[in-house]
Design a protein around this motif. Structure first.
Motif, PDB file in Angstrom:
ATOM      1  N   GLN A  59      73.072  42.392 118.378  1.00 62.15           N
ATOM      2  CA  GLN A  59      72.484  43.736 119.647  1.00 62.15           C
ATOM      3  C   GLN A  59      71.007  42.398 119.716  1.00 62.15           C
ATOM      4  O   GLN A  59      70.655  42.218 120.397  1.00 62.15           O
ATOM      5  CB  GLN A  59      72.474  45.048 119.403  1.00 62.15           C
TER       6      GLN A  59
ATOM      7  N   TYR B 127      69.653  38.031 126.867  1.00 58.79           N
ATOM      8  CA  TYR B 127      69.364  38.708 128.475  1.00 58.79           C
ATOM      9  C   TYR B 127      68.765  38.880 128.363  1.00 58.79           C
ATOM     10  O   TYR B 127      68.003  38.181 129.996  1.00 58.79           O
ATOM     11  CB  TYR B 127      69.461  40.020 127.944  1.00 58.79           C
TER      12      TYR B 127
ATOM     13  N   LYS C  51      73.607  43.755 131.412  1.00 56.44           N
ATOM     14  CA  LYS C  51      73.098  44.084 130.241  1.00 56.44           C
ATOM     15  C   LYS C  51      74.394  43.760 129.415  1.00 56.44           C
ATOM     16  O   LYS C  51      75.071  44.605 129.692  1.00 56.44           O
ATOM     17  CB  LYS C  51      72.564  45.732 130.391  1.00 56.44           C
ATOM     18  N   PRO C  52      74.184  43.801 128.444  1.00 61.96           N
ATOM     19  CA  PRO C  52      74.950  43.138 126.949  1.00 61.96           C
ATOM     20  C   PRO C  52      75.467  44.608 126.619  1.00 61.96           C
ATOM     21  O   PRO C  52      74.737  45.754 126.214  1.00 61.96           O
ATOM     22  CB  PRO C  52      73.882  42.648 126.205  1.00 61.96           C
TER      23      PRO C  52
ATOM     24  N   ARG D   2      71.162  39.446 121.359  1.00 59.33           N
ATOM     25  CA  ARG D   2      72.013  39.468 122.847  1.00 59.33           C
ATOM     26  C   ARG D   2      70.920  40.343 124.009  1.00 59.33           C
ATOM     27  O   ARG D   2      70.545  39.480 124.639  1.00 59.33           O
ATOM     28  CB  ARG D   2      73.441  40.353 122.426  1.00 59.33           C
ATOM     29  N   ARG D   3      70.288  41.172 123.389  1.00 60.01           N
ATOM     30  CA  ARG D   3      69.298  41.872 124.182  1.00 60.01           C
ATOM     31  C   ARG D   3      68.266  40.834 124.248  1.00 60.01           C
ATOM     32  O   ARG D   3      67.278  40.507 125.379  1.00 60.01           O
ATOM     33  CB  ARG D   3      68.933  43.107 123.491  1.00 60.01           C
TER      34      ARG D   3
END
Length: 452
Positions: A214, A221, A276-277, A217-218
């Protein structure tokens, strides 16, 4: 009289020729909608190549109607039109034909109005071009003309109807559409590896790596957002400077672009389509949380909360009610997320951790939220006495670094996961929102338990 009346041979030809164009157009619409449902079909890529406007249109927030993707809406529309027209084509009764064709006129007019709105969204809002979407709009416009023409000609026609052709066209349509739609309905396998019959799935991978992945991914993003914002800013500056007959440097006149952009962006249509993921499939270390409820509960609620924020205060009695209604099925875990804007949030979190050291976290937790933000140092100490804590141990704990480090570690985890506000409520590892009404949360829990 014979010169004024059409010959018997001319009547069937007239009726069939009137119905064939709308039938063919509806059939074409079915194929277009079916292609739009394909993620990467080779035929679709001829009209919608990679990185074309199709991605912007089909991936926008306007690409669904009441949650249903527009290609499915279009497919339902064209199949309805085609079904009515084929029934009319196969029917030999003039009145029945008229009744069958009349609804297609109204449907095509409604479809044209809807298509016009979608074209405005495509070109006016998104500034993009999807070849298949535009082709569908052209087909709908042609259907209006074709169905109006058919309605005038078929009602008084004595043509016998051609059921064989109608059935053949229906079969061909179903086969062609089915071949295109089936890949959209059949989801790809979830397997990522198989060893001696033991299958490892994407779901397992996501569940085990979600907390690790996560933050990555953030980060990705955030880089994507920065790239998009830079492109948007450059486009605004360039087009505004050109419209005013200036260079970008002259437009800025030595000012930072951050000072100029709000002015030139006013009134412009700007839509950022990045999303957003989602926070899903996270596995939390419950040893770091304050927990109430069975450890083997089928539903785990993890809440990152702040004792001073308004919506956290509202959520607390909701969770208390959930704990009372589902005592054997729901575990509630509390994590500290004191927001910087709330001056008493961190001291209150540290005090709650110290209450936990004396086995009274949930009693103290309830008193803190009942105080509704009135959490001065004196109030924190008074609440500790109310729940029966040892005042000296409580004061020593609050002054020590250990409790502060636990609170800061929880805060750092929330930031790393990309949680932007409190409360943040997770149900079985999936973020379901901030403040959630009791009825909505209870419904989600029943669904998770299989007892909706």
């Amino acid at each position: 009289m014979s010169a004024a009346s059409p010959t018997p041979a001319a009547q069937p030809a007239s009726a069939e020729s009137a119905l064939l164009p709308p039938v063919c157009l509806a059939w074409l619409g079915v194929l277009i909608s079916s292609l739009l449902l394909q993620p990467r079909a080779e035929v679709k890529m001829l009209f919608c190549p990679s990185r074309s406007g199709c991605e912007a249109v089909l991936g926008s927030t306007h690409s669904a109607l009441l949650g249903v993707p527009l290609p499915w809406v279009g497919l339902a529309f064209y199949l309805t039109m085609l079904g009515l027209l084929l029934c009319a084509y196969g029917s030999g009764a003039g009145k029945l034909r008229g009744w069958l064709v009349a609804p297609t006129v109204w449907l095509s007019v409604a479809g044209l109005a809807f298509s016009a709105m979608l074209m405005w969204v495509q070109f006016g809002l998104l500034h993009a071009f999807c070849g298949l979407c535009t082709a569908s709009a052209v087909v709908v416009a042609a259907l209006v003309w074709a169905t109006l023409r058919a309605e005038r000609l078929v009602e008084n026609s004595a043509a016998p109807g051609n059921r064989a052709v109608a059935l053949t066209l229906a079969l061909v349509t179903l086969l062609a559409a089915g071949a295109l739609i089936l890949p959209a309905l059949v989801k790809p396998t979830d397997a990522v590896a198989v060893v001696d019959g033991r299958t490892f799935t994407r779901a397992e991978l996501d569940a085990d790596l979600a907390a690790t992945v996560q933050p990555l991914r953030r980060s990705i993003y955030e880089r994507e957002v920065a790239w998009v914002q830079e492109k948007v800013d450059t486009e605004l500056l360039t087009t505004t400077a050109k419209a005013r007959g200036l260079s970008v440097e002259a437009l800025l006149a030595g000012r930072p672009k951050e000072a100029v952009l709000p002015e030139i962006a006013a009134g412009r249509r700007i839509e950022i389509l990045l999303r957003k993921p989602p926070l899903r499939g996270l596995k939390f270390d419950l040893s770091k949380a304050q927990v109430t409820g069975p450890k083997d509960a089928r539903v785990q609620l993890v809440v990152f909360s702040d004792f001073q924020c308004e919506f956290c205060i509202k959520l607390a009695p909701v969770l208390e009610k959930i704990r009372a209604e589902f005592p054997q099925d729901v575990l509630v875990a509390f994590r500290f997320y004191p927001l910087d804007k709330n001056p008493h949030a961190r001291p209150a979190a540290i005090a709650a951790q110290c209450a936990a050291e004396q086995g009274a976290f949930w009693k103290y937790h309830d008193r803190l939220f009942a105080a509704r933000g009135e959490l001065s140092d004196e109030r924190l100490a008074a609440l500790a006495l109310e729940v029966g804590l040892d005042a000296e141990k409580f004061a020593q704990c609050r002054a020590a670094d250990a409790s502060r480090q636990i609170v800061e570690a929880s805060y750092a985890e929330a930031v790393q996961l990309g949680i932007e506000g409190a409360p943040a409520l997770f149900l079985n590892g999936d973020l379901i929102g901030g403040f959630v009404e009791y009825e909505a949360l209870a419904k989600r829990i029943r669904i998770a338990l299989g007892t909706p």
